[in-house]
Design an enzyme around this catalytic site. Structure first.
Site, PDB file in Angstrom:
ATOM      1  N   ARG A  74     -20.138  26.634 -65.504  1.00 34.29           N
ATOM      2  CA  ARG A  74     -19.239  27.551 -64.805  1.00 34.29           C
ATOM      3  C   ARG A  74     -17.772  27.098 -64.802  1.00 34.29           C
ATOM      4  NH1 ARG A  74     -22.754  30.598 -66.281  1.00 34.29           N
ATOM      5  NH2 ARG A  74     -24.267  31.512 -64.832  1.00 34.29           N
ATOM      6  N   ASP A  86     -25.966  42.535 -64.381  1.00 31.77           N
ATOM      7  CA  ASP A  86     -24.870  42.543 -63.406  1.00 31.77           C
ATOM      8  C   ASP A  86     -23.555  42.983 -64.031  1.00 31.77           C
ATOM      9  OD1 ASP A  86     -26.483  41.594 -61.304  1.00 31.77           O
ATOM     10  OD2 ASP A  86     -26.225  39.528 -61.957  1.00 31.77           O
ATOM     11  N   SER A 114     -34.181  36.917 -63.534  1.00 33.70           N
ATOM     12  CA  SER A 114     -32.776  36.541 -63.613  1.00 33.70           C
ATOM     13  C   SER A 114     -32.700  35.271 -64.445  1.00 33.70           C
ATOM     14  CB  SER A 114     -32.212  36.304 -62.204  1.00 33.70           C
ATOM     15  OG  SER A 114     -30.872  35.849 -62.284  1.00 33.70           O
ATOM     16  N   ASP A 168     -23.209  30.153 -57.929  1.00 32.50           N
ATOM     17  CA  ASP A 168     -22.227  30.386 -58.983  1.00 32.50           C
ATOM     18  C   ASP A 168     -20.930  31.001 -58.464  1.00 32.50           C
ATOM     19  OD1 ASP A 168     -23.588  29.252 -61.044  1.00 32.50           O
ATOM     20  OD2 ASP A 168     -24.436  31.114 -61.816  1.00 32.50           O
TER      21      ASP A 168
END
Length: 410
Positions: free
Chosen positions: A98, A17, A179, A127
């Site tokens: 995060r 990404d 992923s 996220d």
């Protein structure tokens, strides 16, 4: 697109990404300057070569922020002390990583005079919420760019097409394109064959599990360990004092070797859908088990039971990205007050995916062998139970009498 944006700070991992986001930002935001920020929360070799890669794909510079110590002490330990587990299985490995990353992004964006912060989270996931709530907590007026909510790319295959067209090197193939999210605490796997819950994960295939082995491949001989806690925080392993980061790293090694901490979960995402993933959390699984075992010994009944309800709410707050909120801070204050006596040692046996209790001791133990014994004792009068049961059961007795009376009248 916003032509006023001249400088963007990007949360950068070097994965698929974020690798394609750098040229995409420059193409779509008037050739803006892109500053990449890689947060080191324990992903190890994944950070190798990132500076060269980021600059080759168009970034002006790369920050590598070593956040491991703070990650453990300020995020993992508070969550462990709360015994917070999302939906009974998920140990929140991605969730609490995060907020600390987003906080650092804001600090760098402010220092660099950036106009926006960018992340590579999809519009389907949790996220995006976690990053953006944390950014709002520290930079409420900062522009946030989320390419997955803007670009025309619809799949990871199309991302690979874009990367190939822009000569961006990737360390994945279309066939191994899970992923993944890795940090000191865990490794998650999503996508490909895992998207069908009917498929068994490829635990025994080489390269699937990275932090350990499957239970079938674990040794036939058990491994014994002893963990010391002080006020709810693990401080020593097998008699050796360890810092927070080393504690998790060593337990990951021991747990991984014994097939510990593998979880196959269909979870309820914040955005409303169910998703399926496989999580490796060997050290975390051991620490949660050991911490709860010590609390069994050291917390009084009412506190222990009430804390279980707090744990559920605490897990929801972490999972939903609400770390920097008054309620999470208040719950942490409550949890900390419960941990004053959670000090002692827990002995465990690790064997083929199982964590087996092998003994627990504490100077604050509320267990009294003389009271609990089945043998003769001098401190507990069993006849006292008569009055207790009569009073405790009085509401039930009154209700039953009234019910019988009403039946008789009818």
């Amino acid at each position: 697109m916003d032509n006023k944006i001249k400088k963007v700070v990007l949360a950068y991992s070097g994965g698929l990404d974020t690798s394609i986001i750098i040229p995409w930002l420059k193409e779509n935001y008037n050739n803006c300057e892109v500053i990449a920020v890689a947060a080191d929360v324990g992903q190890g070799t994944e950070l190798n070569g990132l500076e060269e890669k980021a600059k080759k794909t168009g970034a002006s510079k790369l920050y590598i922020a070593d956040l491991k110590k703070s990650f453990v002490e300020d995020y993992i330990w508070p969550t462990l002390k709360a015994d917070a587990v999302y939906e009974n299985k998920y140990l929140l490995g991605t969730s609490f990583a995060r907020p600390i990353i987003a906080k650092r992004l804001v600090e760098i964006a402010n220092a660099e005079g950036a106009d926006a912060i960018c992340h590579g989270c999809t519009g389907k996931g949790n996220d995006q919420v976690r990053f953006e709530l944390a950014i709002k907590a520290f930079a409420p007026k900062m522009k946030i760019i989320a390419p997955w909510r803007e670009w025309k790319i619809k799949s990871r295959d199309e991302e690979i097409d874009y990367a190939e067209a822009h000569n961006i090197p990737l360390n994945i193939t279309r066939e191994t394109n899970y992923s993944k999210d890795k940090n000191l605490w865990h490794l998650s796997h999503e996508g490909l064959d895992l998207e069908n819950p009917a498929n068994e994960p490829k635990y025994n295939e080489k390269g699937f599990l990275e932090l350990g082995v499957s239970p079938e491949q674990a040794p036939d001989k058990p491994t014994y360990i002893t963990i010391k806690f002080e006020k709810g925080i693990p401080t020593a392993l097998n008699g050796q004092k360890l810092c927070a980061v080393d504690m998790i790293a060593e337990l990951n090694k021991l747990g991984g070797e014994n097939g510990i901490g593998i979880a196959d979960i269909v979870e309820n995402r914040l955005v409303g859908m169910k998703s399926r993933g496989v999580y490796e959390t060997p050290g975390g699984a051991i620490l949660y088990h050991a911490h709860n075992k010590l609390e069994e010994l050291c917390l009084d009944r009412d506190t222990y039971h009430y804390k279980q309800s707090v744990a559920i709410k605490f897990a929801d707050l972490v999972y939903f990205g609400q770390w920097f909120t008054p309620l999470r801070e208040a719950l942490s204050a409550f949890v900390d007050s419960t941990q004053k006596t959670v000090t002692g040692e827990v002995k465990l046996k690790l064997y083929k995916g199982n964590i087996i209790d092998a003994g627990v001791t504490s100077p604050y133990s509320l267990y009294d062998e003389e009271i609990a014994t089945f043998d003769e004792d001098e401190v507990y009068n069993q006849a006292d139970a008569n009055g207790f049961i009569n009073l405790f059961g009085l509401p039930i007795k009154v209700q039953a009498i009234k019910k019988l009376k009403n039946q008789g009248e009818n």
